[in-house]
Design a protein around this motif. Sequence first.
Motif, mmCIF file in Angstrom:
data_model
loop_
_atom_site.group_PDB
_atom_site.id
_atom_site.type_symbol
_atom_site.label_atom_id
_atom_site.label_comp_id
_atom_site.label_asym_id
_atom_site.label_seq_id
_atom_site.Cartn_x
_atom_site.Cartn_y
_atom_site.Cartn_z
ATOM 1 N N ASP A 158 -15.618 -6.163 4.921
ATOM 2 C CA ASP A 158 -16.795 -5.864 4.586
ATOM 3 C C ASP A 158 -16.706 -5.403 3.235
ATOM 4 O O ASP A 158 -17.901 -5.015 2.703
ATOM 5 N N LYS A 159 -15.707 -5.302 2.627
ATOM 6 C CA LYS A 159 -15.526 -4.723 1.385
ATOM 7 C C LYS A 159 -15.012 -5.518 0.151
ATOM 8 O O LYS A 159 -14.168 -6.369 0.643
ATOM 9 N N THR A 160 -15.256 -5.325 -1.095
ATOM 10 C CA THR A 160 -14.705 -6.112 -2.112
ATOM 11 C C THR A 160 -13.490 -5.289 -2.709
ATOM 12 O O THR A 160 -13.810 -4.276 -3.134
ATOM 13 N N ILE A 161 -12.565 -5.900 -2.507
ATOM 14 C CA ILE A 161 -11.178 -5.497 -3.265
ATOM 15 C C ILE A 161 -11.056 -6.026 -4.603
ATOM 16 O O ILE A 161 -11.205 -7.171 -5.259
ATOM 17 N N ARG A 162 -10.672 -4.731 -5.645
ATOM 18 C CA ARG A 162 -10.552 -5.228 -6.732
ATOM 19 C C ARG A 162 -9.021 -5.305 -7.028
ATOM 20 O O ARG A 162 -8.676 -5.979 -8.095
ATOM 21 N N ARG A 163 -8.283 -4.457 -6.524
ATOM 22 C CA ARG A 163 -6.765 -4.764 -6.634
ATOM 23 C C ARG A 163 -5.999 -4.346 -5.366
ATOM 24 O O ARG A 163 -6.561 -3.698 -4.393
ATOM 25 N N LEU A 164 -4.927 -4.981 -5.115
ATOM 26 C CA LEU A 164 -4.028 -4.989 -4.120
ATOM 27 C C LEU A 164 -2.670 -4.832 -4.747
ATOM 28 O O LEU A 164 -2.116 -5.630 -5.544
ATOM 29 N N ASP A 165 -2.004 -3.572 -4.625
ATOM 30 C CA ASP A 165 -0.869 -3.253 -5.038
ATOM 31 C C ASP A 165 0.322 -2.983 -4.034
ATOM 32 O O ASP A 165 -0.014 -2.605 -2.778
ATOM 33 N N ILE A 166 1.420 -3.737 -4.417
ATOM 34 C CA ILE A 166 2.614 -3.611 -3.646
ATOM 35 C C ILE A 166 3.487 -2.910 -4.067
ATOM 36 O O ILE A 166 4.088 -3.055 -5.237
ATOM 37 N N GLY A 167 3.477 -1.427 -3.545
ATOM 38 C CA GLY A 167 4.797 -0.715 -3.962
ATOM 39 C C GLY A 167 6.100 -0.842 -3.370
ATOM 40 O O GLY A 167 6.195 -1.040 -2.226
ATOM 41 N N VAL A 168 7.118 -1.052 -4.458
ATOM 42 C CA VAL A 168 8.428 -1.278 -3.897
ATOM 43 C C VAL A 168 9.203 -0.022 -4.359
ATOM 44 O O VAL A 168 9.344 0.129 -5.645
ATOM 45 N N GLY B 115 13.843 2.842 0.655
ATOM 46 C CA GLY B 115 13.764 1.828 1.541
ATOM 47 C C GLY B 115 12.400 1.679 1.998
ATOM 48 O O GLY B 115 11.964 1.515 3.305
ATOM 49 N N SER B 116 11.105 1.571 1.273
ATOM 50 C CA SER B 116 9.982 1.562 1.281
ATOM 51 C C SER B 116 9.083 0.674 0.593
ATOM 52 O O SER B 116 9.288 0.302 -0.400
ATOM 53 N N LEU B 117 8.263 0.191 1.404
ATOM 54 C CA LEU B 117 6.981 -0.836 0.587
ATOM 55 C C LEU B 117 5.744 -0.079 1.188
ATOM 56 O O LEU B 117 5.654 0.360 2.224
ATOM 57 N N GLU B 118 4.911 -0.240 0.088
ATOM 58 C CA GLU B 118 3.523 0.370 0.152
ATOM 59 C C GLU B 118 2.395 -0.351 -0.196
ATOM 60 O O GLU B 118 2.600 -0.862 -1.327
ATOM 61 N N ILE B 119 1.549 -0.883 0.837
ATOM 62 C CA ILE B 119 0.475 -1.580 0.402
ATOM 63 C C ILE B 119 -0.752 -0.588 0.096
ATOM 64 O O ILE B 119 -1.167 0.111 0.772
ATOM 65 N N SER B 120 -1.371 -0.834 -1.103
ATOM 66 C CA SER B 120 -2.453 0.061 -1.566
ATOM 67 C C SER B 120 -3.738 -0.790 -1.941
ATOM 68 O O SER B 120 -3.341 -1.949 -2.416
ATOM 69 N N VAL B 121 -4.795 -0.345 -1.640
ATOM 70 C CA VAL B 121 -5.974 -1.069 -1.942
ATOM 71 C C VAL B 121 -7.174 -0.585 -2.809
ATOM 72 O O VAL B 121 -7.330 0.765 -2.495
ATOM 73 N N LEU B 122 -7.655 -0.942 -3.891
ATOM 74 C CA LEU B 122 -8.525 -0.475 -4.652
ATOM 75 C C LEU B 122 -9.795 -1.210 -4.548
ATOM 76 O O LEU B 122 -9.822 -2.490 -4.763
#
Length: 128
Positions: free
Chosen positions: A12-22, A27-34
């Motif tokens: 129910d939210k509008t996403i402006r950015r989806l970031d995949i941190g590498v 040894g990590s991946l991070e998905i972040s949402v704006l």
Amino acid sequence: AKLTQLSARFKDKTIRRLDIGVFPWHGSLEISVLLSDDPCDEHDIAAWPHYNVSQLSEGQWPEAVDCCKAMQRLWEKDPHLTRPLLELVGNMVKSGSIRSVIEQFARSEDFVCTVFHPDQQKSTNYAN
């Protein structure tokens, strides 16, 4: 699997950015949402209200653990693999199967998916 889970969480939210941190050295991946209405600096991903919603370190993304461990082992053998690993993740994000999941999100007109080099302030977006 994590993107599908997140698309339901933010349905129910509008996403402006989806970031995949590498972060191969961790040894990590991070998905972040704006979100479109998040009041923050879009360039400061760690300050986003929905930073690291994938929560790999917290045990919330078990599907990625083996991949991240393999990425870290490769990087430890050759730190010059940072760029190729970023390119690999960027290419995966551009793949049809991942794009079809990203299309499940309600996206703003200026939506962008990003994969940046975390140690370069003026990084290429490897997801473009």
